[in-house]
Enzyme design. Structure first.
Site, mmCIF file in Angstrom:
data_model
loop_
_atom_site.group_PDB
_atom_site.id
_atom_site.type_symbol
_atom_site.label_atom_id
_atom_site.label_comp_id
_atom_site.label_asym_id
_atom_site.label_seq_id
_atom_site.Cartn_x
_atom_site.Cartn_y
_atom_site.Cartn_z
ATOM 1 C CE1 TYR A 164 -4.336 -2.193 5.162
ATOM 2 C CE2 TYR A 164 -3.369 -0.076 4.624
ATOM 3 C CZ TYR A 164 -3.980 -1.244 4.223
ATOM 4 O OH TYR A 164 -4.209 -1.480 2.883
ATOM 5 C CB SER A 208 -0.874 0.006 1.247
ATOM 6 O OG SER A 208 -1.560 1.229 1.367
HETATM 7 N N1 LIG Z 1 -8.780 -0.369 -1.612
HETATM 8 C C1 LIG Z 1 -7.805 0.424 -1.187
HETATM 9 O O1 LIG Z 1 -7.980 1.659 -1.046
HETATM 10 C C2 LIG Z 1 -6.431 -0.167 -0.939
HETATM 11 C C3 LIG Z 1 -5.335 0.706 -0.865
HETATM 12 C C4 LIG Z 1 -4.080 0.185 -0.633
HETATM 13 C C5 LIG Z 1 -3.897 -1.177 -0.490
HETATM 14 N N2 LIG Z 1 -4.961 -2.014 -0.559
HETATM 15 C C6 LIG Z 1 -4.719 -3.463 -0.386
HETATM 16 O O2 LIG Z 1 -5.213 -4.142 -1.502
HETATM 17 C C7 LIG Z 1 -5.501 -5.499 -1.149
HETATM 18 C C8 LIG Z 1 -6.885 -5.869 -1.689
HETATM 19 O O3 LIG Z 1 -7.850 -5.043 -1.064
HETATM 20 P P1 LIG Z 1 -9.126 -4.507 -1.850
HETATM 21 O O4 LIG Z 1 -9.043 -3.041 -1.868
HETATM 22 O O5 LIG Z 1 -9.294 -5.227 -3.123
HETATM 23 O O6 LIG Z 1 -10.260 -4.900 -0.775
HETATM 24 P P2 LIG Z 1 -11.562 -5.811 -0.918
HETATM 25 O O7 LIG Z 1 -12.335 -5.423 -2.120
HETATM 26 O O8 LIG Z 1 -12.234 -5.728 0.412
HETATM 27 O O9 LIG Z 1 -10.965 -7.275 -1.138
HETATM 28 C C9 LIG Z 1 -10.273 -7.925 -0.106
HETATM 29 C C10 LIG Z 1 -10.099 -9.384 -0.459
HETATM 30 O O10 LIG Z 1 -9.405 -10.039 0.614
HETATM 31 C C11 LIG Z 1 -10.123 -11.214 0.955
HETATM 32 N N3 LIG Z 1 -9.969 -11.567 2.363
HETATM 33 C C12 LIG Z 1 -10.274 -10.805 3.449
HETATM 34 N N4 LIG Z 1 -10.084 -11.520 4.561
HETATM 35 C C13 LIG Z 1 -9.675 -12.763 4.182
HETATM 36 C C14 LIG Z 1 -9.350 -13.948 4.887
HETATM 37 N N5 LIG Z 1 -9.439 -14.028 6.231
HETATM 38 N N6 LIG Z 1 -8.973 -15.033 4.186
HETATM 39 C C15 LIG Z 1 -8.914 -14.986 2.833
HETATM 40 N N7 LIG Z 1 -9.205 -13.896 2.105
HETATM 41 C C16 LIG Z 1 -9.591 -12.790 2.782
HETATM 42 C C17 LIG Z 1 -11.599 -10.878 0.636
HETATM 43 O O11 LIG Z 1 -12.325 -12.064 0.361
HETATM 44 P P3 LIG Z 1 -13.391 -12.778 1.331
HETATM 45 O O12 LIG Z 1 -14.089 -11.709 2.103
HETATM 46 O O13 LIG Z 1 -14.264 -13.506 0.363
HETATM 47 O O14 LIG Z 1 -12.564 -13.698 2.172
HETATM 48 C C18 LIG Z 1 -11.431 -10.092 -0.658
HETATM 49 O O15 LIG Z 1 -11.340 -10.952 -1.760
HETATM 50 C C19 LIG Z 1 -5.393 -5.564 0.380
HETATM 51 O O16 LIG Z 1 -4.157 -6.146 0.740
HETATM 52 C C20 LIG Z 1 -5.426 -4.097 0.801
HETATM 53 O O17 LIG Z 1 -4.754 -3.874 2.029
HETATM 54 C C21 LIG Z 1 -6.236 -1.550 -0.781
#
Ligand SMILES: NC(=O)c1ccc[n+]([C@@H]2O[C@H](COP(=O)([O-])OP(=O)(O)OC[C@H]3O[C@@H](n4cnc5c(N)ncnc54)[C@H](OP(=O)(O)O)[C@@H]3O)[C@@H](O)[C@H]2O)c1
Length: 266
Positions: A157, A142
């Site tokens: 985080y 991130s």
């Molecule tokens: N969106 C942002 O603004 C942002 C910014 C910087 C970095 N990121 C990073 O990007 C990555 C993806 O996030 P996203 O933005 O795509 O969020 P998201 O739409 O909420 O997706 C998160 C994914 O992680 C999975 N997950 C959560 N808990 C889990 C568990 N216990 N076991 C297995 N899978 C799990 C969820 O699937 P299930 O709920 O089906 O398990 C979902 O597929 C993360 O590492 C996040 O920290 C996001």
């Protein structure tokens, strides 16, 4: 032996950036193994990917907060006779609340999903990539990994994402000359389910559109970066500028801003 078709394992593939990574890899001819907890979402995505891109999409649901999950995933993939040529460690979420007020189990689960499982999956799948002399590992970190740990709440985080940045850089260095490419991906605010899960969507929606990117662009840039053997990609010029600020603004000023944001409490 080099397979005709490569296979990518994507964690957190049921939504957001992970689902976007699955589509980008499939579009580029990879079979995909999709994992997350919500099987129904994975199955829907797998069906879409197979009909749209003509590759195979496998669904293996797992909860990565379970310390036994990475090994179970590895064993299931081996039992199906599949090899992993690309590993996309993407699963993640945020936790609200001051560090001591959040249950320890919540912290333990968070660290397992965002760090330990990422390390163990890499540890499990890297040897095969090294043996075949090619492979790709993407770790979704991130922009937060470049920022000082100033947040009140969501305490772990920033540190865990900084760890993922440093781990990716260290592994990139270590894998030089092996044919395995490693990239840490650093998105800023990205449209996904992230802020709905974190329950701060209303506040986030007040941020100017300039700060936001879509998951598809983040995933495409991550794919391009690992194919070009870049150790790190910070997504978008706004995030690149933001990543530099903590290096030029003195820490005393940054902590002063954090104090002001937290109501000036001593
Ligand atoms: N969106 C942002 O603004 C942002 C910014 C910087 C970095 N990121 C990073 O990007 C990555 C993806 O996030 P996203 O933005 O795509 O969020 P998201 O739409 O909420 O997706 C998160 C994914 O992680 C999975 N997950 C959560 N808990 C889990 C568990 N216990 N076991 C297995 N899978 C799990 C969820 O699937 P299930 O709920 O089906 O398990 C979902 O597929 C993360 O590492 C996040 O920290 C996001």
């Amino acid at each position: 032996m080099i397979h005709e078709r490569h296979t990518a394992l994507i964690t957190g593939a049921s939504a957001g950036i992970g689902a976007a990574f699955a589509r980008v890899f499939a579009e580029n001819g990879f079979d995909v193994i999709l994992t997350a907890r919500r099987e129904d979402m994975l199955v829907t995505l797998a069906n879409e990917i197979e009909s749209r891109y003509g590759v195979s999409a496998y669904v293996i649901p797992e909860d990565l907060s379970d310390p036994a999950a990475p090994q179970r995933l590895y064993d299931e993939i081996a039992a199906r006779g599949l090899d992993v040529d690309a590993l996309i460690n993407n699963a993640g979420y945020g936790v609200q609340g001051n560090f001591d007020e959040v249950d320890w189990q919540v912290h333990a689960d968070f660290m397992a999903v965002l760090s330990t499982s990422l390390l163990q999956l890499t540890h499990l799948f890297l040897p095969h990539m090294k043996t075949q002399k090619f492979g790709w590992i993407l770790n979704v970190a991130s922009l937060a990994g470049y920022l000082p740990g100033l947040s009140s709440g969501a305490t772990l985080y920033t540190p865990v994402k900084a760890f993922v940045v440093k781990f990716s850089q260290a592994l990139w260095t270590e894998c030089r000359g092996t044919g395995v490419h490693v990239t840490g991906v650093c998105p800023g605010f990205t449209y996904s389910e992230f802020h709905d899960v974190l329950d701060n969507r209303a506040d986030m929606d007040k941020l100017p559109k300039l700060f936001w990117m879509n998951a598809e662009t983040v995933a495409q840039q991550g794919f391009d970066a690992v194919m070009r053997d870049k150790p790190i990609v910070i997504n978008g010029w706004v995030n690149r500028v933001l990543s530099i600020l903590p290096r030029i603004i003195p820490e005393t000023v940054l902590f002063g801003i954090a104090d002001w944001k937290n109501g000036g409490k001593k």
